[in-house]
Design a protein around this motif. Structure first.
Motif, PDB file in Angstrom:
ATOM      1  N   THR A  39       0.839  -1.194   0.000  1.00 52.39           N
ATOM      2  CA  THR A  39       0.000   0.000   0.000  1.00 52.39           C
ATOM      3  C   THR A  39       0.875   1.245   0.000  1.00 52.39           C
ATOM      4  O   THR A  39       1.933   1.271   0.634  1.00 52.39           O
ATOM      5  CB  THR A  39      -0.931   0.055   1.223  1.00 52.39           C
ATOM      6  N   ASN A  41       0.250   4.666   1.334  1.00 51.01           N
ATOM      7  CA  ASN A  41      -0.668   5.518   2.093  1.00 51.01           C
ATOM      8  C   ASN A  41       0.068   6.777   2.528  1.00 51.01           C
ATOM      9  O   ASN A  41       1.051   6.736   3.254  1.00 51.01           O
ATOM     10  CB  ASN A  41      -1.247   4.769   3.296  1.00 51.01           C
ATOM     11  N   ARG A  42      -0.404   7.880   2.002  1.00 48.10           N
ATOM     12  CA  ARG A  42       0.150   9.189   2.338  1.00 48.10           C
ATOM     13  C   ARG A  42      -0.997  10.186   2.472  1.00 48.10           C
ATOM     14  O   ARG A  42      -2.117   9.920   2.037  1.00 48.10           O
ATOM     15  CB  ARG A  42       1.129   9.665   1.260  1.00 48.10           C
ATOM     16  N   LYS A  48       0.260  11.170  -4.618  1.00 44.38           N
ATOM     17  CA  LYS A  48       0.105   9.717  -4.800  1.00 44.38           C
ATOM     18  C   LYS A  48      -0.356   9.378  -6.217  1.00 44.38           C
ATOM     19  O   LYS A  48       0.233   8.524  -6.890  1.00 44.38           O
ATOM     20  CB  LYS A  48      -0.898   9.165  -3.792  1.00 44.38           C
ATOM     21  N   ASP A 157      -9.309   3.664   0.008  1.00 48.74           N
ATOM     22  CA  ASP A 157     -10.023   3.831   1.260  1.00 48.74           C
ATOM     23  C   ASP A 157     -11.378   4.513   1.092  1.00 48.74           C
ATOM     24  O   ASP A 157     -12.172   4.555   2.024  1.00 48.74           O
ATOM     25  CB  ASP A 157      -9.179   4.594   2.284  1.00 48.74           C
ATOM     26  N   SER A 191      -3.560   2.372  -3.061  1.00 47.87           N
ATOM     27  CA  SER A 191      -3.142   3.722  -2.685  1.00 47.87           C
ATOM     28  C   SER A 191      -4.290   4.480  -2.046  1.00 47.87           C
ATOM     29  O   SER A 191      -5.429   4.431  -2.518  1.00 47.87           O
ATOM     30  CB  SER A 191      -2.653   4.485  -3.923  1.00 47.87           C
ATOM     31  N   GLY A 192      -3.987   5.174  -0.953  1.00 41.95           N
ATOM     32  CA  GLY A 192      -4.991   5.987  -0.286  1.00 41.95           C
ATOM     33  C   GLY A 192      -4.384   6.677   0.916  1.00 41.95           C
ATOM     34  O   GLY A 192      -3.200   6.508   1.225  1.00 41.95           O
ATOM     35  N   TYR A 194      -5.524   6.181   4.070  1.00 38.21           N
ATOM     36  CA  TYR A 194      -5.485   5.178   5.120  1.00 38.21           C
ATOM     37  C   TYR A 194      -4.673   3.972   4.673  1.00 38.21           C
ATOM     38  O   TYR A 194      -4.878   3.447   3.582  1.00 38.21           O
ATOM     39  CB  TYR A 194      -6.893   4.704   5.474  1.00 38.21           C
ATOM     40  N   ASP A 195      -3.768   3.531   5.534  1.00 40.85           N
ATOM     41  CA  ASP A 195      -3.091   2.260   5.322  1.00 40.85           C
ATOM     42  C   ASP A 195      -4.127   1.160   5.503  1.00 40.85           C
ATOM     43  O   ASP A 195      -4.943   1.212   6.422  1.00 40.85           O
ATOM     44  CB  ASP A 195      -1.970   2.102   6.345  1.00 40.85           C
ATOM     45  N   MET A 352      -0.573   9.383   9.879  1.00 40.66           N
ATOM     46  CA  MET A 352      -1.243   8.932   8.675  1.00 40.66           C
ATOM     47  C   MET A 352      -1.724  10.117   7.836  1.00 40.66           C
ATOM     48  O   MET A 352      -1.640  10.108   6.612  1.00 40.66           O
ATOM     49  CB  MET A 352      -2.417   8.031   9.054  1.00 40.66           C
TER      50      MET A 352
END
Length: 416
Positions: A39, A41-42, A48, A157, A191-192, A194-195, A352
């Motif tokens: 993943t 996640n950023r 992203k 997410d 990708s999102g 939230y992890d 996060m």
């Protein structure tokens, strides 16, 4: 067409001045080559989607890359497994056909043939076609493809708070575990913000039992997606080649980094304000006068006083998570030094969302822009009016803020 600095949606090299992220793409490709599922996640506006688009181009000679955006799927598409599976299959096929029409794959004819086979499967699907049947078809597609298939799902997410989504993740996990026996995707990238491992933050407490480790096979994603001073200088160098301002690109890149810590949106926003808002003003009549230290400082001041989606998200999350507010307030006004605790929910949320960072085991505000914006935010809220430290800060604001910026020398509790 003249290029410009872009802070809205995806950046493309043809139209926009961009940082060269080739080194980051190389690191991600190593993970893809190894067949990892992971993943990215950023925080919002951290580049992203732009990175994923660039990655597809970077991998195209070795892989068939399919990028899907789950924001395009409304809630009705997650009503049950049948509806979701048919929708996913059609979306996958549409994206594949669009890629083939714009590509020059050596095996294009073979890919078109297996796309037709996949389409026939969807056309003959009935009400019993669900996730099992979908992944059977996807695995058959991967097996027939002359190129290894990489599946990328952006904004994952946005669809996370429902059981169909979790069932979908479970199927991906099963494919990964059984890939030695059943052909499947070479790599899967989700990708999102939230992890996937932190999706519990998206569930109300009574629903948390839904999360049954569906993604515990995900590899750690350790690529630093912030812009380095070198990458910022490269972007400024591209601008300088077009406009001949005489700027000292390395020095200005370092100054911009000092305020942003390389947060992609903030870097691009400062440059955009310099190029568009400052130019042709009384103080900055020419490009040469804009692209100076004074120009950067004035752009930072404009940025700190504007409304934008990133700052709206910043303050919005403070209202959503009171425990996060307490932590940031303690760091800014009380000068408290907080060690990183991976089990602290509030700190986990702040990391996060990109508001905090960890350096040498200590939690700090991510960058000077956020520090100043948050400081000003707290000075205008009612939540902390009774705090003696707050009252002192309000009465002596000039000690904290100089020329619109947080005065770091006067507040030892703030870390840059």
């Amino acid at each position: 067409m003249n290029k410009f600095f872009n802070t809205n949606a995806v950046c493309t090299p043809r139209y926009h001045y961009m940082a060269d992220i080739t080194d980051k793409l190389k690191q991600i490709k190593v993970m893809v080559d190894a067949g990892q599922y992971f993943t990215i996640n950023r925080a919002r506006q951290y580049g992203k989607t732009t990175t994923l688009k660039r990655l597809k181009e970077y991998l195209k000679n070795e892989y068939l890359v399919i990028i899907l955006d789950f924001q395009r799927l409304d809630a009705a598409k997650f009503q049950d497994g049948n509806i979701f599976s048919l929708t996913f299959g059609k979306y996958f096929l549409q994206t594949l056909n669009r890629s083939l029409s714009n590509s020059s794959y050596n095996s294009k004819n073979e890919l078109i043939r297996i796309a037709e086979d996949f389409n026939n499967t969807l056309d003959t699907a009935d009400s019993h076609f669900s996730l099992y049947e979908l992944f059977t078809a996807l695995n058959a597609f991967c097996n027939a493809s002359p190129l290894p298939v990489v599946l990328i799902i952006d904004e994952i997410d946005s669809a996370s708070n429902n059981q169909v989504f979790l069932d979908f993740l479970a199927q991906l996990r099963s494919c990964y575990i059984e890939r030695d026996e059943i052909p499947t995707f070479q790599s899967v990238i989700l990708s999102g913000v939230y992890d996937i491992k932190n999706l519990k933050h998206r569930f109300v407490p009574e629903e948390e039992h839904k999360l049954n480790s569906p993604w515990n096979i995900a590899a750690d994603f350790l690529v630093d997606m912030s812009f380095s001073v070198h990458e910022i200088a490269g972007m400024l160098g591209e601008y300088e080649a077009d406009h001949k301002t005489g700027m000292d690109g390395s020095k200005l890149a370092g100054l911009i980094y000092d305020y942003t810590s390389g947060y992609p949106f903030l870097v691009s926003r400062i440059c955009k304000l310099m190029d568009e808002a400052l130019l042709n003003t009384v103080r900055f009549p020419t490009k040469s006068s804009v692209w100076t230290r004074d120009g950067v400082m004035e752009a930072v001041k404009l940025l700190l006083n504007e409304k934008n989606p990133l700052f709206d998200s910043l303050t919005g999350k403070l209202m959503d998570y009171p425990e996060l507010t307490k932590i940031i307030y303690a760091i800014l006004f009380r000068g408290e030094s907080m060690g990183y605790n991976p089990d602290d929910k509030a700190i986990d949320i702040a990391l996060m969302f990109g508001f905090l960072k960890v350096r040498d085991g200590i939690v700090a505000i991510s960058n000077r822009i956020f520090e100043t914006r948050l400081y000003n935010y707290f000075l205008t809220t009612d939540e902390v009016i009774g705090d003696n430290i707050y009252q002192s800060a309000l009465q002596n604001k000039s000690q904290f803020v100089k020329d619109g910026h947080l005065n770091m020398r006067m507040e030892p509790g703030i870390t840059i």
